[in-house]
Write an enzyme that holds these catalytic residues in place. Structure first.
Site, mmCIF file in Angstrom:
data_model
loop_
_atom_site.group_PDB
_atom_site.id
_atom_site.type_symbol
_atom_site.label_atom_id
_atom_site.label_comp_id
_atom_site.label_asym_id
_atom_site.label_seq_id
_atom_site.Cartn_x
_atom_site.Cartn_y
_atom_site.Cartn_z
ATOM 1 N N HIS A 95 7.937 46.745 75.225
ATOM 2 C CA HIS A 95 8.561 47.456 74.892
ATOM 3 C C HIS A 95 10.107 47.486 74.890
ATOM 4 C CE1 HIS A 95 10.815 51.237 76.197
ATOM 5 N NE2 HIS A 95 9.408 52.422 76.560
ATOM 6 N N CYS A 108 9.484 52.333 70.746
ATOM 7 C CA CYS A 108 9.808 53.664 71.485
ATOM 8 C C CYS A 108 10.838 53.986 70.468
ATOM 9 C CB CYS A 108 10.506 53.247 72.820
ATOM 10 S SG CYS A 108 10.742 54.874 74.105
ATOM 11 N N HIS A 162 5.736 55.653 71.189
ATOM 12 C CA HIS A 162 6.645 56.504 71.988
ATOM 13 C C HIS A 162 7.081 56.915 71.117
ATOM 14 C CE1 HIS A 162 6.601 53.800 75.755
ATOM 15 N NE2 HIS A 162 5.219 54.241 75.309
ATOM 16 N N ASP A 219 6.727 61.475 74.066
ATOM 17 C CA ASP A 219 7.740 60.942 75.598
ATOM 18 C C ASP A 219 8.974 61.816 76.610
ATOM 19 O OD1 ASP A 219 8.115 58.294 77.158
ATOM 20 O OD2 ASP A 219 8.663 57.567 75.710
ATOM 21 N N HIS A 220 9.712 61.089 77.389
ATOM 22 C CA HIS A 220 9.918 61.951 77.659
ATOM 23 C C HIS A 220 10.599 63.058 77.685
ATOM 24 C CE1 HIS A 220 11.809 57.647 79.382
ATOM 25 N NE2 HIS A 220 10.864 58.129 79.784
ATOM 26 N N TYR A 262 8.682 63.356 82.770
ATOM 27 C CA TYR A 262 7.477 63.551 83.042
ATOM 28 C C TYR A 262 6.407 64.589 83.139
ATOM 29 C CZ TYR A 262 7.501 58.463 81.778
ATOM 30 O OH TYR A 262 7.920 57.105 80.781
#
Ligand code: DNO
Length: 359
Positions: A207, A245, A272, A317-318, A331
């Site tokens: 990552h 990401c 991501h 993602d987030h 999350y």
């Protein structure tokens, strides 16, 4: 692509497996075992039980995020060989239970960093945010407290309290570690584990550093395309790959995410996909996944994945905190589920436009 959803386990997540199962198009979850101390072996029985629980809910368990790397490996301390041996055993154990990808990072001391975990946005939702001037004012020794205050009582991935209690010592251990040294330590690690990955059918996916620039004077080595080039060259095996990401690397306007996908496509094992709004140099906040809400073009990103024939794992993602949900920052269920619906919509449209059905 295989659409997945990050899940922190039944003891530690506000989102349940049955809720995840109902999000259209999701094939599996991405899980972790936060209670196993960094550096220790993940026992087979625990992995078997987790897999049984996930499979029992009608979902697959093929990706782990993360098996974190002990700081002794990152600093090259004498203890590193023991932790590398443990990591190899964990890879074998995970491979034996069908895990295909391990996401990890090589960030010194801190995993992802933010200045605010609940920045109010104009639509009444809240989102994670990073403002360089605020981060510059935080005493790094106290950042764990700042982060914990905004965590809604949830554990935060990568911010293990036992490590945060030793921040002074950890900072000292990186004093002699330059970026080249950190890269050499990553090479040392990869050279030893990648053969085990090849035997076990488990791909490593690093990552990027979040944010993709230096913080608190610590070395960083996964920030932009040149770094990815170097990383993949450290051990040239398809098992040495990337978690790309978009929101993380995309926080730096120099990182052209679609171009990075086209360039490194075959070595991206895990995607991501999320959006961020860049508000100034070194400042950004997270946004809904929609292109028009952020600074990244999610259509162009998904198109690049389509064009490289991406067959790996992907997850939203987030998410923002919306509709009054109370969950671990980034999350919750709702905004990530909306993100999935959007990504699936883009994917279907891109696919149908590429191969129009005969009328
Ligand atoms: C935070 C996550 C990171 C990520 C790790 C991967 O929300 O993006 O904690 O999982 O850096 O090792």
């Amino acid at each position: 692509m295989k659409m997945t959803f990050r899940w922190f386990g039944s003891q530690d997540d506000s989102v349940t497996l049955s809720q995840i199962r109902q999000i259209p198009g999701v094939s599996g979850v991405v899980a972790m075992m936060a209670d196993i101390p960094v550096g220790e072996v993940w026992p087979k029985e625990r992995i078997a039980a987790l897999r049984k629980e996930v499979n029992g809910a009608g979902l697959e368990l093929e990706v782990i995020e993360s098996v974190n790397i002990h700081d002794d490996i990152k600093t090259g301390a004498p203890g590193r060989d023991r932790y590398i041996e443990n990591y190899k055993t964990t890879i074998r154990n995970l491979g034996a239970y069908g895990i295909k990808v391990i996401c990890y990072n090589f960030m010194p001391v801190f995993d992802w960093t933010r200045s605010d975990l609940a920045l109010p946005l104009s639509d009444g939702s809240t989102a994670l945010a990073y403002e360089q001037s605020k981060v510059d004012q935080i005493d790094p020794q106290r950042i764990a407290e700042t982060i914990a205050q905004g965590s809604q009582g949830y554990s935060l991935p990568g911010w293990e309290p036992e490590r945060m209690a030793r921040l002074k010592e950890l900072f000292a251990s990186y004093r002699e570690v330059s970026e080249d040294k950190l890269a050499a330590n990553l090479k040392y690690f990869l050279e030893r584990i990648i053969p085990v990955c090849e035997e076990s059918g488990v791909k490593m996916a690093i990552h990027p550093d979040d944010p993709p620039w230096g913080i608190f004077g610590l070395p960083r080595i996964v920030r932009h395309a040149q770094d990815l080039d170097r990383l993949l060259g450290l051990v040239d095996s398809p098992y040495n790959g990337i978690t790309l990401c978009s929101g993380c690397m995309g926080a730096s306007p120099d990182n052209d995410i679609p171009a990075i996908i086209r360039r490194f496509g075959k070595r991206i094992h895990f995607a991501h996909v999320r959006n961020i709004k860049i508000t100034g140099p070194g400042n950004f906040h997270e946004s809904s996944h929609l292109s028009c809400d952020g600074s990244l073009d999610l259509f162009a990103i998904m198109k690049a994945y389509y064009d490289v024939g991406f067959e790996g794992y992907i997850r939203p993602d987030h998410g923002r905190m919306i509709w009054g949900e109370s969950a671990r920052p980034g999350y919750g269920l709702y905004d990530r589920a909306l993100g999935i619906a959007y990504l699936n919509g883009l994917w279907e449209a891109i696919g149908k436009m590429a191969k129009p059905a005969a009328l």
